[in-house]
Design a protein around this motif. Structure first.
Motif, PDB file in Angstrom:
ATOM      1  N   THR A  89       0.886  -1.274   0.006  1.00  0.00           N
ATOM      2  CA  THR A  89       0.057   0.225   0.019  1.00  0.00           C
ATOM      3  C   THR A  89       0.979   1.176   0.038  1.00  0.00           C
ATOM      4  O   THR A  89       0.485   2.177  -0.714  1.00  0.00           O
ATOM      5  CB  THR A  89      -1.053  -0.146   1.322  1.00  0.00           C
ATOM      6  OG1 THR A  89      -1.569  -1.159   1.322  1.00  0.00           O
ATOM      7  CG2 THR A  89      -1.989   1.346   1.051  1.00  0.00           C
ATOM      8  N   ALA A  93       0.607   4.010  -2.923  1.00  0.00           N
ATOM      9  CA  ALA A  93       0.335   5.428  -2.494  1.00  0.00           C
ATOM     10  C   ALA A  93       1.467   6.443  -2.965  1.00  0.00           C
ATOM     11  O   ALA A  93       1.266   7.580  -3.474  1.00  0.00           O
ATOM     12  CB  ALA A  93       0.419   5.585  -0.900  1.00  0.00           C
ATOM     13  N   MET A  96       0.501   5.972  -7.233  1.00  0.00           N
ATOM     14  CA  MET A  96      -0.816   5.707  -7.722  1.00  0.00           C
ATOM     15  C   MET A  96      -1.325   5.831  -9.046  1.00  0.00           C
ATOM     16  O   MET A  96      -2.020   4.756  -9.586  1.00  0.00           O
ATOM     17  CB  MET A  96      -1.930   6.582  -6.888  1.00  0.00           C
ATOM     18  CG  MET A  96      -3.217   6.550  -7.154  1.00  0.00           C
ATOM     19  SD  MET A  96      -4.387   7.761  -6.035  1.00  0.00           S
ATOM     20  CE  MET A  96      -5.656   7.614  -6.700  1.00  0.00           C
TER      21      MET A  96
ATOM     22  N   ILE B  24      -9.499   6.097  -3.540  1.00  0.00           N
ATOM     23  CA  ILE B  24      -8.658   5.614  -2.295  1.00  0.00           C
ATOM     24  C   ILE B  24      -9.349   4.078  -2.017  1.00  0.00           C
ATOM     25  O   ILE B  24      -8.535   3.204  -2.040  1.00  0.00           O
ATOM     26  CB  ILE B  24      -8.654   6.449  -1.082  1.00  0.00           C
ATOM     27  CG1 ILE B  24      -7.864   7.545  -1.551  1.00  0.00           C
ATOM     28  CG2 ILE B  24      -7.935   5.500   0.173  1.00  0.00           C
ATOM     29  CD1 ILE B  24      -7.697   8.760  -0.182  1.00  0.00           C
ATOM     30  N   CYS B  28      -7.605   0.576  -2.193  1.00  0.00           N
ATOM     31  CA  CYS B  28      -7.337  -0.261  -1.247  1.00  0.00           C
ATOM     32  C   CYS B  28      -7.990  -1.592  -1.221  1.00  0.00           C
ATOM     33  O   CYS B  28      -7.597  -2.740  -0.762  1.00  0.00           O
ATOM     34  CB  CYS B  28      -7.545   0.212  -0.009  1.00  0.00           C
ATOM     35  SG  CYS B  28      -6.582   1.946   0.677  1.00  0.00           S
ATOM     36  N   ASN B  38      -5.408  -1.128   4.926  1.00  0.00           N
ATOM     37  CA  ASN B  38      -4.768  -0.631   3.651  1.00  0.00           C
ATOM     38  C   ASN B  38      -5.230   0.906   3.557  1.00  0.00           C
ATOM     39  O   ASN B  38      -4.192   1.809   3.257  1.00  0.00           O
ATOM     40  CB  ASN B  38      -5.293  -1.374   2.496  1.00  0.00           C
ATOM     41  CG  ASN B  38      -4.780  -2.692   2.393  1.00  0.00           C
ATOM     42  OD1 ASN B  38      -3.970  -3.205   3.386  1.00  0.00           O
ATOM     43  ND2 ASN B  38      -5.430  -3.484   1.530  1.00  0.00           N
ATOM     44  N   TYR B  42      -2.425   3.981   3.291  1.00  0.00           N
ATOM     45  CA  TYR B  42      -2.456   4.667   2.239  1.00  0.00           C
ATOM     46  C   TYR B  42      -2.584   6.295   2.909  1.00  0.00           C
ATOM     47  O   TYR B  42      -1.881   7.196   2.140  1.00  0.00           O
ATOM     48  CB  TYR B  42      -3.807   4.435   1.468  1.00  0.00           C
ATOM     49  CG  TYR B  42      -3.714   4.947  -0.058  1.00  0.00           C
ATOM     50  CD1 TYR B  42      -3.193   4.335  -0.894  1.00  0.00           C
ATOM     51  CD2 TYR B  42      -4.015   6.512  -0.243  1.00  0.00           C
ATOM     52  CE1 TYR B  42      -2.983   5.096  -2.179  1.00  0.00           C
ATOM     53  CE2 TYR B  42      -4.054   6.798  -1.484  1.00  0.00           C
ATOM     54  CZ  TYR B  42      -3.628   5.957  -2.352  1.00  0.00           C
ATOM     55  OH  TYR B  42      -3.533   6.597  -3.937  1.00  0.00           O
ATOM     56  N   LYS B  46      -0.149   9.471   2.217  1.00  0.00           N
ATOM     57  CA  LYS B  46      -0.456  10.739   1.858  1.00  0.00           C
ATOM     58  C   LYS B  46      -0.353  12.118   2.542  1.00  0.00           C
ATOM     59  O   LYS B  46      -0.008  13.113   2.070  1.00  0.00           O
ATOM     60  CB  LYS B  46      -1.942  10.870   1.337  1.00  0.00           C
ATOM     61  CG  LYS B  46      -2.181   9.750  -0.057  1.00  0.00           C
ATOM     62  CD  LYS B  46      -1.704  10.546  -1.232  1.00  0.00           C
ATOM     63  CE  LYS B  46      -1.674   9.432  -2.393  1.00  0.00           C
ATOM     64  NZ  LYS B  46      -0.701   9.858  -3.497  1.00  0.00           N
ATOM     65  N   SER B  53       2.407   6.568   7.538  1.00  0.00           N
ATOM     66  CA  SER B  53       1.699   5.478   7.111  1.00  0.00           C
ATOM     67  C   SER B  53       1.932   4.430   8.435  1.00  0.00           C
ATOM     68  O   SER B  53       0.797   3.802   8.658  1.00  0.00           O
ATOM     69  CB  SER B  53       2.023   4.961   5.679  1.00  0.00           C
ATOM     70  OG  SER B  53       3.297   4.599   5.744  1.00  0.00           O
TER      71      SER B  53
END
Lengths: 190, 165
Positions: A89, A93, A96, B24, B28, B38, B42, B46, B53
């Motif tokens: 993940t 991220a 993406m 998102i 996920c 997840n 994520y 961000k 995270s």
């Protein structure tokens, strides 16, 4: 044992496409590798995991880890099952756009989806067996004839009522499960 | 869990718009692992990179980890209590019902035509009755999906070329 728990649960986390119940199926699949947990015990663990707040897969991993190797086992299993998803993940991220717009990635993920249905259906079989063919039938203490039957009829009724309440009437699963647990406590297995 | 996350991140904190949240969630869901975890990873990434995270992931796991530990320890003391045994039997039966609903809901979304239907049943039979390792099934389906997408991409490119001529 701890290293093994981390490795086994990392594998589960890496293959766990399709979320919670798919991972539960994988956990039972892998339990045989360090097998100290019976099918009935596993069904209990999943049932408890579902009424505990938080993701059912993490709860199940923690519980299975605890049963296998105590506190450290619980930590190892939880860490292991979360690690691959964490890495993937975090990478996703970062990039993406490339990831989500590649047709090959999309195709691969679409290809896995039917396997997910198969995985969850496997979890269903695993959990249904000990509930329906239980050693001690629900209500056998009240009506002796119930114990003589090949299946546990009260469990089947509870299961069907749960399906109707959650599937058709969209009742809160947590409330329904707690309610059914209370009914089980009142009726009893002896 | 997911509605709570969405509510908190879109409406309360205003970190993401509704559309961003849909993206998102889709990403996920497609990754392996628990969707809620997840999403935490994520969103944490961000907002504050790798450290963010890590903190978000630990934050979302820790409460249930502690609760399960308490339950697992407590339960071993009262495991022989007849009321506990009855409650567990009731819970087991209801949990089966919950999974039936999950199979139905996910199956309805995934099985769109005869091919996806056959693939789902084949995967189930292989895992449940022939003890095929889930790893092989997932890998096989992944390769199949990628090949299918590759052939489709090539066909579209080729088709476009012929049209131009």
């Amino acid at each position: 044992m701890l290293v093994k728990l981390i490795l086994v649960f990392s594998k589960i986390g890496f293959l766990g496409f399709g979320g919670g119940m798919a991972i539960v199926a994988l956990i039972f699949d892998s339990i045989q590798e360090f097998g100290t947990i019976s099918q009935t015990q596993f069904a209990d663990i999943v049932a408890i995991a579902q009424v505990t707040p938080g993701p059912v897969a993490i709860n199940t991993a923690t519980f299975v880890g605890f049963k296998s190797a105590g506190l450290a086992g619980a930590a190892a299993a939880t860490f292991g099952v979360a690690l691959p998803a964490f890495i993937l993940t975090a990478i996703t991220a970062r990039m993406m756009k490339q990831f989500s717009e590649s047709p090959l990635v999309k195709g691969g993920l679409a290809g896995i989806r039917p396997a997910t249905v198969g995985m969850i259906a496997t979890a269903l079989v695993t959990l249904a067996k000990p509930a329906i063919f239980a050693e001690q039938h629900l209500g056998a203490g009240l009506v002796e004839a119930l114990q003589g039957l090949p299946v546990d009829p009260v469990s089947i009724v509870i299961c069907v009522v749960t399906i109707v309440l959650i599937g058709k009437y969209k009742k809160n699963p947590f409330v329904v499960l707690i309610f059914m647990g209370c009914i089980g406590a009142v009726i009893g297995v002896y | 869990m997911i509605p709570i996350l969405r509510e908190s991140m879109v409406n309360d904190r205003k970190w993401f718009s509704e559309e961003e949240m849909v993206d998102i969630l889709a990403i996920c869901q497609s990754l392996p692992g628990v969707i809620a975890v997840n999403m935490a990873t994520y969103v944490g990434f961000k907002k504050k990179g790798l450290l963010g995270s890590l903190v978000a992931t630990i934050g979302v796991i820790l409460p249930s980890f502690l609760m399960i530990l308490a339950l697992a320890m407590g339960l071993s003391y009262i495991a022989d209590n007849p009321y506990v045994l009855g409650a567990l039997a009731g819970l087991r039966a209801a949990a089966v019902g919950l999974v039936v609903v999950a199979v139905w809901q996910i199956g309805r979304n995934v099985i769109k035509d005869w091919l996806t239907g056959v693939l789902a049943v084949a995967g189930f039979v292989a895992i449940a009755f022939f003890d095929v390792s889930v790893a092989y099934v997932v890998l096989l389906y992944l390769i199949g999906g990628v090949l299918n997408a590759y052939v489709n991409v090539r066909r579209i490119e080729k088709g476009g070329g012929e049209d131009a001529r």
